[in-house]
Design a protein around this motif. Structure first.
Motif, mmCIF file in Angstrom:
data_model
loop_
_atom_site.group_PDB
_atom_site.id
_atom_site.type_symbol
_atom_site.label_atom_id
_atom_site.label_comp_id
_atom_site.label_asym_id
_atom_site.label_seq_id
_atom_site.Cartn_x
_atom_site.Cartn_y
_atom_site.Cartn_z
ATOM 1 N N LEU A 12 55.947 90.976 35.891
ATOM 2 C CA LEU A 12 55.267 92.101 35.252
ATOM 3 C C LEU A 12 56.289 92.791 34.360
ATOM 4 O O LEU A 12 57.301 93.305 34.844
ATOM 5 C CB LEU A 12 54.727 93.076 36.307
ATOM 6 C CG LEU A 12 54.019 94.336 35.775
ATOM 7 C CD1 LEU A 12 52.825 93.970 34.916
ATOM 8 C CD2 LEU A 12 53.577 95.228 36.937
ATOM 9 N N ILE A 13 56.050 92.759 33.050
ATOM 10 C CA ILE A 13 56.975 93.344 32.080
ATOM 11 C C ILE A 13 56.270 94.551 31.473
ATOM 12 O O ILE A 13 55.315 94.411 30.712
ATOM 13 C CB ILE A 13 57.358 92.324 30.992
ATOM 14 C CG1 ILE A 13 57.882 91.044 31.643
ATOM 15 C CG2 ILE A 13 58.412 92.906 30.054
ATOM 16 C CD1 ILE A 13 58.118 89.909 30.669
ATOM 17 N N VAL A 14 56.729 95.736 31.836
ATOM 18 C CA VAL A 14 55.934 96.922 31.547
ATOM 19 C C VAL A 14 56.829 98.068 31.095
ATOM 20 O O VAL A 14 57.999 98.148 31.451
ATOM 21 C CB VAL A 14 55.120 97.324 32.812
ATOM 22 C CG1 VAL A 14 56.046 97.690 33.948
ATOM 23 C CG2 VAL A 14 54.140 98.445 32.529
ATOM 24 N N GLY A 15 56.275 98.974 30.285
ATOM 25 C CA GLY A 15 57.004 100.162 29.875
ATOM 26 C C GLY A 15 56.652 100.591 28.469
ATOM 27 O O GLY A 15 56.110 99.825 27.673
ATOM 28 N N ASN A 16 56.985 101.849 28.149
ATOM 29 C CA ASN A 16 56.713 102.359 26.802
ATOM 30 C C ASN A 16 57.911 102.208 25.867
ATOM 31 O O ASN A 16 57.847 102.611 24.707
ATOM 32 C CB ASN A 16 56.268 103.822 26.842
ATOM 33 C CG ASN A 16 57.284 104.724 27.530
ATOM 34 O OD1 ASN A 16 58.432 104.341 27.755
ATOM 35 N ND2 ASN A 16 56.868 105.932 27.852
ATOM 36 N N VAL A 127 59.324 92.671 38.792
ATOM 37 C CA VAL A 127 58.822 93.720 37.901
ATOM 38 C C VAL A 127 59.966 94.161 37.002
ATOM 39 O O VAL A 127 61.005 94.610 37.488
ATOM 40 C CB VAL A 127 58.272 94.924 38.690
ATOM 41 C CG1 VAL A 127 57.857 96.035 37.722
ATOM 42 C CG2 VAL A 127 57.094 94.506 39.557
ATOM 43 N N LEU A 128 59.778 94.014 35.687
ATOM 44 C CA LEU A 128 60.771 94.446 34.706
ATOM 45 C C LEU A 128 60.211 95.676 34.015
ATOM 46 O O LEU A 128 59.272 95.581 33.217
ATOM 47 C CB LEU A 128 61.054 93.330 33.697
ATOM 48 C CG LEU A 128 61.438 91.971 34.295
ATOM 49 C CD1 LEU A 128 61.609 90.923 33.196
ATOM 50 C CD2 LEU A 128 62.710 92.081 35.117
ATOM 51 N N SER A 129 60.750 96.835 34.350
ATOM 52 C CA SER A 129 60.217 98.100 33.839
ATOM 53 C C SER A 129 61.170 98.696 32.809
ATOM 54 O O SER A 129 62.362 98.844 33.084
ATOM 55 C CB SER A 129 60.003 99.079 34.991
ATOM 56 O OG SER A 129 59.429 100.283 34.538
ATOM 57 N N PHE A 130 60.637 99.025 31.633
ATOM 58 C CA PHE A 130 61.446 99.579 30.549
ATOM 59 C C PHE A 130 60.736 100.813 29.984
ATOM 60 O O PHE A 130 59.838 100.683 29.150
ATOM 61 C CB PHE A 130 61.654 98.553 29.436
ATOM 62 C CG PHE A 130 62.251 97.251 29.906
ATOM 63 C CD1 PHE A 130 63.607 97.144 30.156
ATOM 64 C CD2 PHE A 130 61.448 96.140 30.106
ATOM 65 C CE1 PHE A 130 64.166 95.957 30.585
ATOM 66 C CE2 PHE A 130 61.990 94.944 30.538
ATOM 67 C CZ PHE A 130 63.359 94.847 30.784
ATOM 68 N N ASP A 131 61.128 101.978 30.456
ATOM 69 C CA ASP A 131 60.518 103.225 29.978
ATOM 70 C C ASP A 131 61.503 103.987 29.100
ATOM 71 O O ASP A 131 62.718 103.976 29.349
ATOM 72 C CB ASP A 131 60.090 104.106 31.144
ATOM 73 C CG ASP A 131 58.786 103.626 31.757
ATOM 74 O OD1 ASP A 131 57.922 103.158 30.999
ATOM 75 O OD2 ASP A 131 58.639 103.701 32.986
ATOM 76 N N LEU A 132 60.961 104.630 28.088
ATOM 77 C CA LEU A 132 61.790 105.443 27.207
ATOM 78 C C LEU A 132 62.312 106.662 27.956
ATOM 79 O O LEU A 132 61.658 107.168 28.870
ATOM 80 C CB LEU A 132 60.971 105.911 26.000
ATOM 81 C CG LEU A 132 60.669 104.855 24.943
ATOM 82 C CD1 LEU A 132 59.619 105.388 23.987
ATOM 83 C CD2 LEU A 132 61.938 104.488 24.181
ATOM 84 N N PRO A 133 63.476 107.147 27.552
ATOM 85 C CA PRO A 133 63.997 108.370 28.165
ATOM 86 C C PRO A 133 63.198 109.582 27.699
ATOM 87 O O PRO A 133 62.414 109.503 26.752
ATOM 88 C CB PRO A 133 65.435 108.429 27.646
ATOM 89 C CG PRO A 133 65.386 107.693 26.344
ATOM 90 C CD PRO A 133 64.375 106.598 26.535
#
Length: 339
Positions: A12-16, A127-133
């Protein structure tokens, strides 16, 4: 050289933080292509919010079909966050007995950690989560992205880059491009504020804020230079109406700050309904105005408004989609406001 870790059955590759999400997807795709020698083992699916059921059927049909080429098959599902609860349950059922040699990668902008599918992927896959700061963390994010391109950058220069290019986390794609340009320009040397000014394109939103500050300080030369640069940017969003209403809003905020009398930054921020940083600037700028100047500013804007109202996007006065008549109206209003 050690053998790479086998791919897991699901990711699951997710984030804004969309640039990082795209890079993660590309890394996964490149690995599968490298192992098989071609992209025959890669299939991509797009989930549209209006037709999620059809997308799910296509994904499950592909997942249940054995591959005919050597190597791991990769099923890339973009915008998987559109899947509804019922469809996520069907994906969960598939994951209880996934097809051997098949890797299912779900990409999405957001995914709740309490979602059953999220928990299942976290348990049996990755799960690879990449959210903006947050906005206040953006300077650190800029330095991190600069370091990834071997570009040394101080906190002060990172802050200056955000001042020039805008600090909206939603514009991370644009900031990535500006950092890349800066890295190529500096060639491994530490970036300076002068380097940023020489290479990075100013954000139009930031320039509009700068224009409002110049008006607040009654700096005619800077105000007209900024207005010209905004109009010269060619961004269709920066039409004369947007500038006009920004001026009107700023004058109203400035007058409200002027009427507060003696007030500290925190109190002013609450009473004006603005960020403390904005309140500080308004309290500083209000010293350049009195009731006579506010009256003159409102008269200038009142004269300009009928000239902007009701114009079509394209008229005989336009050239290349730009309404020069509207621009002249705003220029005259600015001249009268600061006279």
């Amino acid at each position: 050289m050690p053998e790479p870790t086998p791919l897991k059955p699901v990711y699951l590759i997710v984030g804004n933080d969309r640039p990082k999400v795209r890079r993660a997807v590309q890394r996964l795709r490149r690995r599968v292509v490298a192992e098989s020698g071609s992209d025959i083992n890669v299939a991509a699916f797009e989930v549209e919010s209006a037709n999620t059921g059809a997308a799910l059927r296509a994904v499950l049909d592909a997942a249940d079909t054995p591959g005919f080429a050597l190597g791991t098959r990769l099923l890339l599902v973009f915008n998987a966050h559109h899947f509804k609860v019922k469809e996520r349950k069907e994906l969960l059922a598939y994951l209880r007995d996934p097809m051997p040699g098949t890797c299912l990668a779900l990409e999405g902008e957001k995914w709740g950690r309490d979602d059953a599918l999220y928990k299942a992927v976290d348990k049996m896959g990755d799960v690879l989560s990449f959210d903006l700061p947050k906005r206040y963390e953006m300077a650190g994010w800029v330095r991190e992205r600069a370091a990834a391109r071997r570009l040394p950058m101080s906190a002060a220069v990172a802050r200056h880059l955000l001042d020039v290019c805008g600090e909206d986390p939603g514009h991370s794609d644009r900031l990535e491009r500006e950092i890349e340009k800066l890295a190529l320009y500096c060639r491994g040397a530490e970036a300076t504020a002068d380097d940023v000014d020489a290479v990075c394109a100013p954000d139009d939103e930031a320039r509009i804020f700068d224009l409002m500050d110049a008006v607040g300080h009654r700096d005619r030369t800077r105000a007209f230079a900024l207005l010209e640069s905004i109009f010269a940017s060619g961004d269709p969003r920066d039409d004369a109406n947007r500038i006009f209403f920004s001026l009107l809003r700023h004058m109203r905020q400035l007058e409200a700050a002027w009427q507060l009398g003696a007030s500290d930054q925190g109190t002013a921020a609450k009473q004006l309904g603005v960020h403390p940083f904005t309140a500080k600037k308004l309290l500083d700028q209000r010293r350049n105005y009195d009731q006579r100047r506010f009256d003159k500013a409102y008269r200038a804007l009142a004269v300009a408004e009928p000239g902007l109202r009701g114009r079509a996007p394209a008229t005989l006065e336009t050239a290349a989609g730009v309404n020069h008549g509207d621009r002249l109206v705003v220029e005259l209003a600015l001249a009268r406001l600061l006279s």
